[in-house]
Write an enzyme that holds these catalytic residues in place. Structure first.
Site, PDB file in Angstrom:
ATOM      1  N   CYS A  29      -1.216   5.167 -36.204  1.00 27.61           N
ATOM      2  CA  CYS A  29      -0.868   4.612 -34.899  1.00 27.61           C
ATOM      3  C   CYS A  29       0.615   4.282 -34.795  1.00 27.61           C
ATOM      4  O   CYS A  29       1.067   3.775 -33.779  1.00 27.61           O
ATOM      5  CB  CYS A  29      -1.726   3.388 -34.573  1.00 27.61           C
ATOM      6  SG  CYS A  29      -1.416   1.990 -35.646  1.00 27.61           S
TER       7      CYS A  29
ATOM      8  N   HIS B 247       0.823  -1.203   0.000  1.00 25.52           N
ATOM      9  CA  HIS B 247       0.000   0.000   0.000  1.00 25.52           C
ATOM     10  C   HIS B 247       0.853   1.247   0.000  1.00 25.52           C
ATOM     11  O   HIS B 247       0.458   2.287  -0.511  1.00 25.52           O
ATOM     12  CB  HIS B 247      -0.948  -0.023   1.195  1.00 25.52           C
ATOM     13  CG  HIS B 247      -2.002  -1.061   1.049  1.00 25.52           C
ATOM     14  ND1 HIS B 247      -3.039  -0.930   0.165  1.00 25.52           N
ATOM     15  CD2 HIS B 247      -2.151  -2.273   1.621  1.00 25.52           C
ATOM     16  CE1 HIS B 247      -3.785  -2.007   0.227  1.00 25.52           C
ATOM     17  NE2 HIS B 247      -3.262  -2.838   1.095  1.00 25.52           N
TER      18      HIS B 247
ATOM     19  N   ASP C 271       6.117  -0.226 -40.048  1.00 24.89           N
ATOM     20  CA  ASP C 271       6.288  -1.200 -41.126  1.00 24.89           C
ATOM     21  C   ASP C 271       6.158  -0.543 -42.499  1.00 24.89           C
ATOM     22  O   ASP C 271       6.903  -0.873 -43.417  1.00 24.89           O
ATOM     23  CB  ASP C 271       5.270  -2.347 -40.989  1.00 24.89           C
ATOM     24  CG  ASP C 271       5.815  -3.453 -40.076  1.00 24.89           C
ATOM     25  OD1 ASP C 271       7.052  -3.560 -39.974  1.00 24.89           O
ATOM     26  OD2 ASP C 271       5.008  -4.189 -39.489  1.00 24.89           O
TER      27      ASP C 271
ATOM     28  N   GLU D 236      -0.186  -0.813 -43.570  1.00 26.40           N
ATOM     29  CA  GLU D 236       1.244  -0.847 -43.247  1.00 26.40           C
ATOM     30  C   GLU D 236       2.058  -1.516 -44.343  1.00 26.40           C
ATOM     31  O   GLU D 236       3.257  -1.730 -44.182  1.00 26.40           O
ATOM     32  CB  GLU D 236       1.483  -1.522 -41.896  1.00 26.40           C
ATOM     33  CG  GLU D 236       0.843  -2.887 -41.748  1.00 26.40           C
ATOM     34  CD  GLU D 236       0.935  -3.446 -40.330  1.00 26.40           C
ATOM     35  OE1 GLU D 236       1.837  -3.040 -39.583  1.00 26.40           O
ATOM     36  OE2 GLU D 236       0.109  -4.300 -39.977  1.00 26.40           O
TER      37      GLU D 236
END
Lengths: 85, 542
Positions: B500, B188, B453, B429
């Site tokens: 992305c 914790h 890619d 890609e």
């Protein structure tokens, strides 16, 4: 006596916080409630016992509810498990 | 200068004076007592005091760190009042006629040992909770409880270990960092440090020497390093790092909650990329509006056999639920090339980047694919899931995928398993996909351009090869033209297109992308707010 099975879906299992919530929930019912996992049964009103089960995600526990109003209590508890565990 | 290393549980830089936190030694003696009933009463009274102290701690934690983290003190109250624990102590007092302190210490050892024997890291950590509440009881009983000494100035606390009740008692604005010799990432204390937003190190090899007290200390929560008595050069470097860190935090604060809209009013979807359900926290912390790429490979890479439908379903559902209705775009498995796992039984290939990978595996071994699709559709009932397919080169592949998707949906319907309609998209890609993106756009709901890619295939440059660095141009016109073309084709068919890949987070290109009409940028969580800043400064129309 009412009995139901529940398979834990919370990824962390019944860890400290849900165990606390569960014990609080069970305390609302005057009768006796037990949880069993793999042959070990504990009093659901006692947090150390509930935590010591170490119930994890994917494991199934059996809940037994006994006492006046057990029908309703079992229903409420089942809803609680689905909601929180 | 002395240097020590630990494991960081929360990043950040702290510079201040060191304070050794020593636990009071509390030796418990065994005494015989005459009146057991009276001793039980003394224990019951101490227990009530303890519980009311824990209530106060709960209230303090509630104010300082919020309900979720404060809950542990409510759990501590329940543990202290637990029937098994209390009965064991009272029985021992009654049967053995021993003092309450001793009974508490013995029962503490028994319960702590029980938790330590469990085969679950998290539960093993709960032994610390037992010790914490028992220590409190013993101190109350023996009258050795003292109010925590408050520090006049902010300090870096160095301790053997810290119980949650100790951590929360520190004044928030007097605490710069926490360094412990023991501790676990699950403790914790670690969680509290995260919520308090201060650097914290555990498992650190620093000795608790009293002469360290008051010395200048630097804690680097990014590298897990502690410098005691830093030299001027280190101090300068770390002060700069701290300033940069604070500047970023400020930026973060200012831009949190702000819309992702250009200076001339065009809205952009700013999402984050993740590779593990654990990353969701940083997605939310950095205020991304959704997940634009959830790589599902972790499920396969962290497993020694094919992950089951149920395992996958749980992972996807967790993420969907935690995102609370925000978009979660999950990419189907992209195994192969540099990401291999033994159980797939993939053969060694001459040219793995162009080999048997991603959607090619899925369409050759549809049983693997179907398991994943079923899990994804089942999880769709719990949030806003979208699915995207990697390494697409042709319209035929997309139609084949859609056929399999239909089969999966029919199966689920027959079994009366709930699911929602989800958006289906593809990664662009490969140069092939970019060139036929006009046709592909008619088949799917969205495009997400995977620039890593796409760049490697278009420029014919292997990015792993250091010798080619000189030839590698990430802003090559060929790539930018391709992106522009893909976006245009997407819009012509009425669908949206995003990026992305790493290029999406390239701050030099944000305005270029916005001008091209890119609808979505999905970047790593730590880049979200920086990209947001650029979006808000950019103009879509020139």
């Amino acid at each position: 006596m009412k009995t139901f099975n529940y398979t834990i879906t919370d990824p962390e299992g019944i860890h400290a916080r849900p165990a606390g919530l569960l014990v609080k929930e069970v305390a609302k019912f005057a009768g006796k409630v037990t949880i069993e996992k793999a042959g070990r049964e504990v009093d659901a009103k006692r947090i150390m016992g509930v935590m010591s089960l170490g119930a994890k995600n994917g494991e199934t526990v059996t809940i037994k509810v006994e006492g006046e109003g057990e029908e309703q209590a079992a229903q409420d508890l089942e809803a609680f498990f689905k909601e929180n565990l | 200068m002395l240097k020590f290393n630990g494991t960081s549980v929360f990043g950040g830089i702290a510079i201040g004076s060191l304070c050794i936190f020593q636990k009071k030694e509390n030796k418990v003696e065994r005494r015989q007592i005459e009146d057991a009933a009276q001793e039980v009463q003394r224990f019951e009274k101490a227990k009530e005091t303890g519980i009311s102290q824990l209530k106060e701690l709960y209230d303090k934690a509630l104010k300082d760190v919020g309900e979720a983290e404060a809950m542990i003190f409510e759990v501590h109250q329940m543990m202290m009042d637990d029937g098994d624990y209390v009965d064991s102590i009272c029985n021992m007092i009654t049967e053995e006629h021993v003092n309450a302190e001793y009974a508490v210490s013995q029962v503490r050892n028994r319960f702590a040992a029980m938790f330590e024997a469990m085969d679950d890291d998290y539960m093993r950590g709960r032994a610390a909770d037992i010790r914490d509440i028992s220590q409190r009881l013993i101190e109350i009983l023996s009258g050795t409880q003292q109010a925590m000494d408050m520090f006049q100035e902010p300090v870096v606390i160095v301790a053997q270990d810290l119980a949650p009740s100790e951590t929360v008692q520190f004044e928030k604005d007097k605490l710069l960092a926490i360094v412990t010799r023991e501790g676990s990432a699950n403790s914790h204390t670690a969680i509290l440090a995260r919520t308090m937003d201060i650097p914290a190190l555990i498992q650190t090899d620093i000795e608790l020497k009293p002469e360290y007290n008051g010395k200048k200390v630097i804690v680097d929560g990014f590298t897990g390093t502690v410098y005691v008595d830093p030299d001027a050069e280190t101090l300068k470097v770390m002060e700069e790092k701290l300033a940069k860190c604070q500047e970023e935090k400020q930026l973060l604060q200012q831009l949190k909650g702000k819309e992702d809209v250009t200076a001339d009013g065009r809205k952009i979807k700013l999402y984050a990329n993740i590779g593990n359900p654990k990353d969701v926290e940083s997605v939310l912390q950095n205020d991304a509006r959704g997940i634009g790429l959830f790589r599902s490979e972790f499920l396969y890479l962290e497993s020694s056999n094919f992950p089951t439908e149920e395992e996958q379903f749980q992972a996807y559902k967790t993420v969907a639920e935690k995102m609370e209705g925000k978009k979660v775009i999950i990419r189907t498995l992209d195994i192969g090339a540099d990401k291999t796992v033994d159980y797939f039984g993939l053969e060694q290939e001459e040219n793995p980047a162009m080999g048997y990978r991603a959607i090619r595996i899925c369409l050759t071994q549809p049983e693997i694919f179907k398991t994943q699709l079923r899990a994804l559709y089942r999880a769709s009932a719990y949030g806003e899931i979208a699915i995207m397919f990697p390494m697409i080169t042709s319209v035929e592949e997309v139609r084949e995928i859609k056929g399999i998707v239909e089969e999966v949906k029919e199966e689920l319907e027959k079994q009366e398993i709930p699911f929602k309609e989800v958006e289906l998209g593809i990664m662009i890609e490969t140069p092939a996909a970019a060139m036929v993106s006009d046709d592909l756009a008619k088949e799917v709901d969205f495009f997400s351009i995977g620039t890593n890619d796409l760049t490697q295939y278009t420029l014919a440059i292997d990015r792993q090869n250091a010798k080619l660095g000189h030839f590698y141009q990430p802003h090559h016109k060929a790539i930018l033209r391709m992106i522009e073309m893909v976006v245009k084709n997407a819009h012509a068919a009425g669908i949206w297109a995003g990026i992305c890949g790493e290029l999406g987070a390239d701050l030099e290109l944000t305005e270029t992308f916005v001008k091209m009409g890119v609808d979505e940028l999905s970047v790593s969580p730590s880049m979200v707010l920086k990209v947001r800043k650029n979006i808000r400064e950019a103009k879509a129309e020139s």
